[in-house]
Design an enzyme around this catalytic site. Sequence first.
Site, PDB file in Angstrom:
ATOM      1  N   ALA A  52       0.779  -1.372  -0.210  1.00 64.50           N
ATOM      2  CA  ALA A  52      -0.171  -0.128  -0.121  1.00 64.50           C
ATOM      3  C   ALA A  52       1.003   1.173  -0.038  1.00 64.50           C
ATOM      4  O   ALA A  52       0.677   2.232  -0.848  1.00 64.50           O
ATOM      5  CB  ALA A  52      -0.822  -0.012   1.216  1.00 64.50           C
ATOM      6  N   LEU A 211       1.550  -6.767 -16.944  1.00 65.28           N
ATOM      7  CA  LEU A 211       0.743  -6.556 -18.233  1.00 65.28           C
ATOM      8  C   LEU A 211       0.335  -4.975 -18.431  1.00 65.28           C
ATOM      9  O   LEU A 211      -0.153  -4.445 -19.293  1.00 65.28           O
ATOM     10  CB  LEU A 211      -0.525  -7.177 -17.991  1.00 65.28           C
ATOM     11  CG  LEU A 211      -0.658  -8.764 -18.317  1.00 65.28           C
ATOM     12  CD1 LEU A 211      -1.770  -9.209 -17.996  1.00 65.28           C
ATOM     13  CD2 LEU A 211      -0.326  -9.098 -19.607  1.00 65.28           C
ATOM     14  N   HIS A 271       4.190 -13.527 -14.442  1.00 60.90           N
ATOM     15  CA  HIS A 271       4.975 -12.460 -15.491  1.00 60.90           C
ATOM     16  C   HIS A 271       5.304 -12.865 -16.962  1.00 60.90           C
ATOM     17  O   HIS A 271       4.929 -12.341 -17.883  1.00 60.90           O
ATOM     18  CB  HIS A 271       5.927 -11.512 -14.792  1.00 60.90           C
ATOM     19  CG  HIS A 271       5.783 -10.991 -13.359  1.00 60.90           C
ATOM     20  ND1 HIS A 271       4.318 -10.629 -13.198  1.00 60.90           N
ATOM     21  CD2 HIS A 271       6.599 -10.687 -12.309  1.00 60.90           C
ATOM     22  CE1 HIS A 271       4.311 -10.124 -11.830  1.00 60.90           C
ATOM     23  NE2 HIS A 271       5.379 -10.197 -11.629  1.00 60.90           N
ATOM     24  N   ASP A 429      17.110   0.637 -34.387  1.00 57.92           N
ATOM     25  CA  ASP A 429      16.970   0.732 -32.901  1.00 57.92           C
ATOM     26  C   ASP A 429      15.851   1.884 -32.657  1.00 57.92           C
ATOM     27  O   ASP A 429      15.800   2.959 -33.191  1.00 57.92           O
ATOM     28  CB  ASP A 429      18.395   1.444 -32.220  1.00 57.92           C
ATOM     29  CG  ASP A 429      18.080   1.235 -30.744  1.00 57.92           C
ATOM     30  OD1 ASP A 429      17.073   1.133 -30.172  1.00 57.92           O
ATOM     31  OD2 ASP A 429      19.176   1.472 -30.019  1.00 57.92           O
TER      32      ASP A 429
END
Length: 523
Positions: A52, A211, A271, A429
């Site tokens: 938190a 995400l 992940h 790049d």
Amino acid sequence: MTCRRFAEKSPDDCLSLIRMSLKATQMSTTGTQFEGSVPHIFITLGASGDLAKKKIYPTLWWLYRDKLLPKNTLFYGYARSKMTVEELRDKCHQYLKVKPEEKEAYEEFWKCNQYVSGNYDSRRDFELLNQALEGAVRGQVANRLFYLALPPSVFDQATVHIRNGCMASKGWTRIIIEKPFGRDAASSEALSKHLSSLFKEEQVYRIDHYLGKEMVQNLMTLRFGNRIFGPTWNRDTIASVLISFKEPFGTQGRGGYFDEFGIIRDVMQNHLLQILSLVAMEKPASIHPDDIRDEKVKVLRSIPPLALGDTVLGQYVGDPAGEGEARLGYLDDETVPRGSSTPTFALSVLSIKNERWDGVPFILRCGKALNERKAEVRIQYRDVPGDIFNGDLKRNELVIRVQPGEAVYIKLMTKTPGMTFTMEETELDLTYGSRYKDAKLPDAYERLLLDVFCGSQMNFVRSDELSEAWRIFTPLLHKIETEKIQPIPYVYGSRGPQEADEKCAQCNFKYYGSYKWKNPAEM
């Protein structure tokens, strides 16, 4: 909303574009706009905890500061600790990054905050919380968002009490859940059944902050918005895919918590697997959240469960020549159980049994106390057929750098400038820090919390998606834990176990070590 639009605008214009995009998103998902809407109340359960103070409250402040939230949003903290809003503010302050010119807005933000102390197993305490929430809006229609920043031990009780005593009587209620979503397939299924008995699936937002990261979100556009990649995105031209997550530090005295889960549960099963599904999925029918998540689930269903032979496990040991923490190994952390066999490094090779990817190894690699901080996707193409350059060619790679220094680059061969006809590796790049110097990239939690306000579940994990992820990893996790598989030692600050590089080589990934990408934004 493209980054080019951000780069060409002033900071104020950028915020306007964000607001316009959010309104468009909300119109498509809820049919209403924030402006002039009903009050929203954001309730943080576990408000006194580390998550938190380090993530949730800073994110709420940044969204409030940038005027991205509904104007009439209130914030409530709930935890067992007895404290005042002032004490909560003091705990959070160092993480909120307040500039001198923002002090007035900062004061207004905290005026919108309240704190209620109570237990997670007490229905009466939740009824008192509900009374406070009702009193704040005085009978108006008001939407409620509950963020459950709670330990698993109190999760079931807290969600039952929310359902029985704290749901919005007028307006909608949404529940944000932080991982871990169980420890294996059985516990995850039990959790999903528990939640489905209390809430509808569209009310539940399982948050995976990866995400919300810029380059993870960019995967959809790169794949399906560019003709150049489509014809080569398959088993005919791609040799292997390596998805990496590396941290250059160890447990830093918090090994007791890490030891309960290990690196596979902490990073790989969630992940990295989420990134894999975005890289490998088929083109969805639309960008509707369910169309995207349907395709992600199809990919996961095509992956067989992992076996121990597919995996290399490691655990870091101290570097005698290192300094400070680098001299300490995982087992030197006093919070880690003596003799723990929990891996701090894992490399697993997954296969996708479908027409597009059959035979292409997807290598997931993650670890602590390694040689650098990096999260990236590295798509390595097959060797050029009919080599006329005497074996000097090296493979092309498409690299999507998630962090640090967000970038997309293609590694290719070119002639060395000058009179000679030698070759060297270089790149095409797109580095965000160079191309978009003035662009403000929001924190992942900023994106995701805004999605919850808007009612978009595109970047959240659906229950069937979660079930498939655990199906893939549960057999491996059970074997590691029941048979006490000993991880391979690797030195703090190294690339990890040598066996991991050998496994990559066996899986058609070539590591040359002759070229290192340099961030042009730092040159």
